[in-house]
Design an enzyme around this catalytic site. Structure first.
Site, PDB file in Angstrom:
ATOM      1  N   ASP A 202       0.772  -1.148  -0.048  1.00 51.29           N
ATOM      2  CA  ASP A 202      -0.045  -0.034  -0.020  1.00 51.29           C
ATOM      3  C   ASP A 202       0.959   1.309   0.069  1.00 51.29           C
ATOM      4  OD1 ASP A 202      -2.369   1.693   0.363  1.00 51.29           O
ATOM      5  OD2 ASP A 202      -3.344   0.092   1.156  1.00 51.29           O
ATOM      6  N   ASP A 227       2.650   1.812  -6.138  1.00 56.16           N
ATOM      7  CA  ASP A 227       1.320   2.144  -6.806  1.00 56.16           C
ATOM      8  C   ASP A 227       0.681   1.032  -7.495  1.00 56.16           C
ATOM      9  OD1 ASP A 227      -0.503   3.265  -8.401  1.00 56.16           O
ATOM     10  OD2 ASP A 227       0.203   5.138  -8.731  1.00 56.16           O
ATOM     11  N   PHE A 228      -0.353   0.442  -7.372  1.00 51.77           N
ATOM     12  CA  PHE A 228      -0.636  -0.722  -8.031  1.00 51.77           C
ATOM     13  C   PHE A 228      -1.059  -0.456  -9.447  1.00 51.77           C
ATOM     14  CE2 PHE A 228      -4.732  -0.069  -5.452  1.00 51.77           C
ATOM     15  CZ  PHE A 228      -5.178   0.563  -6.276  1.00 51.77           C
ATOM     16  N   HIS A 246     -13.736  -2.275  -6.765  1.00 55.09           N
ATOM     17  CA  HIS A 246     -15.055  -1.613  -6.939  1.00 55.09           C
ATOM     18  C   HIS A 246     -14.568  -0.385  -6.796  1.00 55.09           C
ATOM     19  CE1 HIS A 246     -15.727  -1.300  -2.196  1.00 55.09           C
ATOM     20  NE2 HIS A 246     -14.707  -0.941  -2.676  1.00 55.09           N
TER      21      HIS A 246
END
Length: 336
Positions: A202, A227-228, A246
């Site tokens: 994270d 950063d994903f 989501h």
């Protein structure tokens, strides 16, 4: 129509007044009323003196919440805790105090109040109201960001254990929790499979409140920042995306999933933990959450068909959907 169902007109009126209940719940939670009642019922005047608030206003809010099963008023006019109100205390196991403060933040109710604009345009008014997109705003406002992340941890606490126990993690070697927040879910996963190693991934400001060390798991779990949208830690055989996809539109979800696909070891799995909205008119938590997302974020809750499409675009394929005791499902994907 069922004899217990409200009259159609009353149903509409009750729904229209729903925000009043949310406002009263937010207020007494912020003020810490439940903590003041931990030792027993008190009159509104005593509570008001302790809290330095207006006694009449406090009474009226508590009277409304008591009618909904939150607090109870006795024959002497004193208010006490119900099982629901007990969860508003700050230091009890399973406390939902932070969750209530998060769900009733202005970042959610202000855009919801302008939902007609969202339906007209297909766009959330969030940036217009707050000056920045959702996550940029949270990063720039320390107080709002802290309320959000603590609330998400609180909300997740009641579901993490049941979800983790709904999937057998024991055959795997390493799990990466992408956007794993404070690590509450990863703690449950690692405790369910003692030989498993974990990576909590994270942003650094989120990881600063990690629960990994407090859970005694520092030797089996590391922290990784990043950063994903750019990349995720490589070489693991399980990548968890709990309440992540989501938040984002389809294009962004595919980017995240492709990064997981590129990073995972041969035979790896991607586990998407979100609601899977079923067909039909029955109530489902995902339907409420979906409209909440529509108002404040670019994301959405998805159906099985939606997930199949996302996976296919990312070089993955849906292998199975596992129900859990919560509203969430575990949607498993493997390499296509």
């Amino acid at each position: 129509m069922s004899s217990t169902a409200p009259h159609p007109a009353q149903l509409i009126v009750d729904l229209g007044f729903g925000f009043i209940l949310s406002g009263a719940l937010a207020a007494v939670t912020e003020l810490g009323v439940a903590d003041r009642l931990a030792q027993g019922p008190k009159s509104p005047s005593v509570l008001a003196e302790e809290l330095k608030v207006d006694a009449s206003s406090l009474y009226r809010a508590l009277r409304l919440l008591a009618s909904a099963g939150v607090f109870t008023e006795d024959t002497e006019g004193r208010f006490g805790l119900t099982p629901a109100a007990e969860l508003l205390q700050s230091q009890v196991p399973g406390s939902l105090r932070d969750a209530v403060l998060m769900l009733t933040q202005k970042i959610f109710w202000a855009p919801a109040g302008e939902m007609a604009e969202t339906i007209r345009t297909g766009e959330t008014p969030f940036a217009r109201i707050f000056g920045k997109p959702f996550f940029d705003y949270l990063a720039s406002d320390a107080a709002a960001g802290a309320t959000f992340h603590r609330g998400m941890s609180s909300l997740s606490d009641m579901e993490n254990g049941p979800i983790a126990r709904s999937y057998d993690f024991s055959p795997f070697h390493q799990v990466v929790d992408i956007g794993g927040g404070h690590g509450g879910f990863l703690v449950e996963v690692l405790q369910s499979a003692p030989k498993l190693r974990g990576v909590l991934f994270d942003h650094s400001h989120v990881l600063s409140e990690s629960r990994i060390a407090k859970a005694g798991l520092s030797q089996s779990c590391e922290h990784a920042t990043g950063d994903f949208f750019e990349a995720v830690p490589s070489g693991a055989d399980v990548y968890v995306l709990k309440r992540i996809l989501h938040d984002w539109n389809d294009e962004d979800c595919v980017r995240i999933l492709r990064n997981c696909r590129s990073a995972m070891a041969q035979g790896g799995r991607v586990l998407v933990i979100d609601t899977v909205i079923p067909p039909g008119n029955a109530p489902h938590g995902g339907k409420v959450l979906d409209v909440m997302m529509m108002a404040s974020l670019p994301g959405r809750e998805r159906t099985e068909a939606d997930f199949r499409k996302l996976f296919a675009q990312a070089g993955l394929q849906l292998s199975r959907i596992l129900p859990t005791p919560t509203a969430m499902s575990i949607t498993e994907a493997i390499a296509a």
